[in-house]
Design an enzyme around this catalytic site. Structure first.
Site, PDB file in Angstrom:
ATOM      1  N   SER A   7       0.846  -1.192   0.000  1.00 39.42           N
ATOM      2  CA  SER A   7       0.000   0.000   0.000  1.00 39.42           C
ATOM      3  C   SER A   7       0.880   1.240   0.000  1.00 39.42           C
ATOM      4  O   SER A   7       1.764   1.376   0.850  1.00 39.42           O
ATOM      5  CB  SER A   7      -0.876   0.016   1.253  1.00 39.42           C
ATOM      6  OG  SER A   7      -1.379   1.319   1.456  1.00 39.42           O
ATOM      7  N   HIS A  32      -1.366  -1.587  -4.028  1.00 42.03           N
ATOM      8  CA  HIS A  32      -2.618  -1.373  -3.300  1.00 42.03           C
ATOM      9  C   HIS A  32      -2.847   0.129  -3.132  1.00 42.03           C
ATOM     10  O   HIS A  32      -2.012   0.827  -2.563  1.00 42.03           O
ATOM     11  CB  HIS A  32      -2.520  -2.063  -1.941  1.00 42.03           C
ATOM     12  CG  HIS A  32      -3.761  -2.035  -1.122  1.00 42.03           C
ATOM     13  ND1 HIS A  32      -4.770  -2.966  -1.244  1.00 42.03           N
ATOM     14  CD2 HIS A  32      -4.166  -1.189  -0.151  1.00 42.03           C
ATOM     15  CE1 HIS A  32      -5.737  -2.703  -0.389  1.00 42.03           C
ATOM     16  NE2 HIS A  32      -5.394  -1.615   0.300  1.00 42.03           N
ATOM     17  N   ASP A  34      -5.189   3.033  -1.660  1.00 47.09           N
ATOM     18  CA  ASP A  34      -6.207   3.303  -0.651  1.00 47.09           C
ATOM     19  C   ASP A  34      -6.894   4.634  -0.925  1.00 47.09           C
ATOM     20  O   ASP A  34      -6.327   5.697  -0.672  1.00 47.09           O
ATOM     21  CB  ASP A  34      -5.557   3.338   0.740  1.00 47.09           C
ATOM     22  CG  ASP A  34      -5.148   1.948   1.212  1.00 47.09           C
ATOM     23  OD1 ASP A  34      -6.027   1.060   1.238  1.00 47.09           O
ATOM     24  OD2 ASP A  34      -3.961   1.758   1.544  1.00 47.09           O
ATOM     25  N   MET A  36      -9.668   7.239   0.016  1.00 48.62           N
ATOM     26  CA  MET A  36     -10.471   7.625   1.197  1.00 48.62           C
ATOM     27  C   MET A  36     -11.117   8.974   0.953  1.00 48.62           C
ATOM     28  O   MET A  36     -10.494   9.871   0.381  1.00 48.62           O
ATOM     29  CB  MET A  36      -9.567   7.717   2.431  1.00 48.62           C
ATOM     30  CG  MET A  36      -8.773   6.447   2.702  1.00 48.62           C
ATOM     31  SD  MET A  36      -7.880   6.588   4.254  1.00 48.62           S
ATOM     32  CE  MET A  36      -6.887   5.086   4.190  1.00 48.62           C
ATOM     33  N   HIS A  65      -8.609  -0.052  -3.405  1.00 47.74           N
ATOM     34  CA  HIS A  65      -9.428  -0.263  -2.204  1.00 47.74           C
ATOM     35  C   HIS A  65     -10.218   1.014  -1.930  1.00 47.74           C
ATOM     36  O   HIS A  65      -9.651   2.008  -1.487  1.00 47.74           O
ATOM     37  CB  HIS A  65      -8.469  -0.609  -1.044  1.00 47.74           C
ATOM     38  CG  HIS A  65      -9.140  -0.807   0.269  1.00 47.74           C
ATOM     39  ND1 HIS A  65      -8.436  -0.876   1.451  1.00 47.74           N
ATOM     40  CD2 HIS A  65     -10.447  -0.954   0.603  1.00 47.74           C
ATOM     41  CE1 HIS A  65      -9.277  -1.059   2.455  1.00 47.74           C
ATOM     42  NE2 HIS A  65     -10.505  -1.109   1.963  1.00 47.74           N
ATOM     43  N   MET A  67     -12.458   3.217   0.074  1.00 53.42           N
ATOM     44  CA  MET A  67     -13.042   3.510   1.385  1.00 53.42           C
ATOM     45  C   MET A  67     -13.816   4.807   1.238  1.00 53.42           C
ATOM     46  O   MET A  67     -13.444   5.854   1.774  1.00 53.42           O
ATOM     47  CB  MET A  67     -11.929   3.614   2.434  1.00 53.42           C
ATOM     48  CG  MET A  67     -11.355   2.251   2.807  1.00 53.42           C
ATOM     49  SD  MET A  67      -9.735   2.367   3.579  1.00 53.42           S
ATOM     50  CE  MET A  67      -8.717   2.452   2.110  1.00 53.42           C
ATOM     51  N   MET A 136     -10.441  -6.632   6.547  1.00 56.83           N
ATOM     52  CA  MET A 136      -9.739  -5.526   7.220  1.00 56.83           C
ATOM     53  C   MET A 136      -9.269  -6.035   8.579  1.00 56.83           C
ATOM     54  O   MET A 136     -10.072  -6.477   9.401  1.00 56.83           O
ATOM     55  CB  MET A 136     -10.665  -4.319   7.420  1.00 56.83           C
ATOM     56  CG  MET A 136     -10.978  -3.524   6.166  1.00 56.83           C
ATOM     57  SD  MET A 136      -9.534  -2.973   5.227  1.00 56.83           S
ATOM     58  CE  MET A 136      -8.671  -1.953   6.430  1.00 56.83           C
ATOM     59  N   ASP A 174      -5.656  -6.805   5.232  1.00 55.78           N
ATOM     60  CA  ASP A 174      -5.150  -5.429   5.127  1.00 55.78           C
ATOM     61  C   ASP A 174      -5.093  -4.764   6.497  1.00 55.78           C
ATOM     62  O   ASP A 174      -6.122  -4.530   7.120  1.00 55.78           O
ATOM     63  CB  ASP A 174      -6.093  -4.649   4.188  1.00 55.78           C
ATOM     64  CG  ASP A 174      -5.625  -3.230   3.902  1.00 55.78           C
ATOM     65  OD1 ASP A 174      -4.548  -2.840   4.385  1.00 55.78           O
ATOM     66  OD2 ASP A 174      -6.363  -2.517   3.193  1.00 55.78           O
TER      67      ASP A 174
END
Ligand code: DX5
Ligand code: ZN
Length: 215
Positions: A7, A32, A34, A36, A65, A67, A136, A174
């Site tokens: 990540s 990866h 992330d 958000m 991913h 979020m 998670m 993760d």
């Protein structure tokens, strides 16, 4: 063999290109990413324009991913940005099956993420439609947190369900995976581990990525 999906959340955002090239040299299987939104999780990172730029740097598959709240609003944008796997949170979308089908309609792999407190039962009726489950192992939002111990049982249960039902689903974990616990956690039955701070805290990122690969 378990694959590694570093990540970049803990990377130097001012030198993302160099950081990604190091991960590539270290043998990363995925990158990866992330995403958000400051609503679904209490932190904001980056979105499709940045991912699109990163796409030019490497051919390593992008494990995106999300979020974000109501991710169905942005699936096409992440497809166009160059995602290979798109993972949405079970808790973030009302019509989970529809969102999964949309991701797959673009020829991508679809993943579903579960927060630590979300039971596996919540995705029981979509399991046959997905390619990956992301367990998670910390509460989403930040890098550098501690692995939550009860997730051992969750990963093992997930593995058992996949075997019993003969499903073709990868299990990814993760959060909180470091050099000193990775081997044990992989042993719970994982196909992919996400590692953020466990890589970027190292002086030599290439070497550290190789170390995780060799586990
Ligand atoms: C947390 C993110 C993780 C994070 C993991 O919300 O989903 O991918 O980068 O970071 P570490 O490995 O530091 O726990
Ligand atoms: Zn993540």
């Amino acid at each position: 063999m378990t694959q590694i999906s570093p990540s970049i959340l803990s990377a130097d955002f001012g030198s993302l290109k160099e950081e990604i090239l190091k991960l590539e040299e270290g043998g990363a299987d995925y990158i990866h990413l992330d995403v958000m939104d400051g609503i679904y999780v209490p932190n904001i990172t980056f979105g499709p324009p940045i991912i699109k730029k990163l796409r030019d740097i490497t051919d390593i598959p992008f494990d995106v991913h999300l979020m974000i709240d109501k991710p169905e609003r942005y699936i096409k944008d992440f497809v166009d940005a160059g995602a290979d796997i798109i993972t949405v949170h079970e808790e973030s979308t009302v019509h989970l099956h529809r969102t999964i089908e949309e991701i797959k309609s673009y020829g991508l792999k679809a993943g579903v993420a579960l927060n630590p407190s979300t039971p596996i039962e919540n995705i029981e009726y979509v399991l046959e439609y997905i390619d990956m489950v992301l367990i998670m192992t910390v509460n989403p939002g930040f890098g550098g947190q501690q692995f939550i111990g009860s997730m051992e049982r969750k990963i093992k249960s997930m593995k058992q369900i996949i075997e019993d039902r003969e499903l073709n689903i990868l299990i990814e974990a993760d959060g909180g995976i470091k050099l000193d616990n990775a081997r044990e956690i992989i042993g719970y039955g994982l196909d992919i581990i996400v590692v953020g701070s466990g890589i970027f805290e190292a002086k030599d990122i290439i070497e550290r990525t190789k170390m995780f690969k060799s586990l």
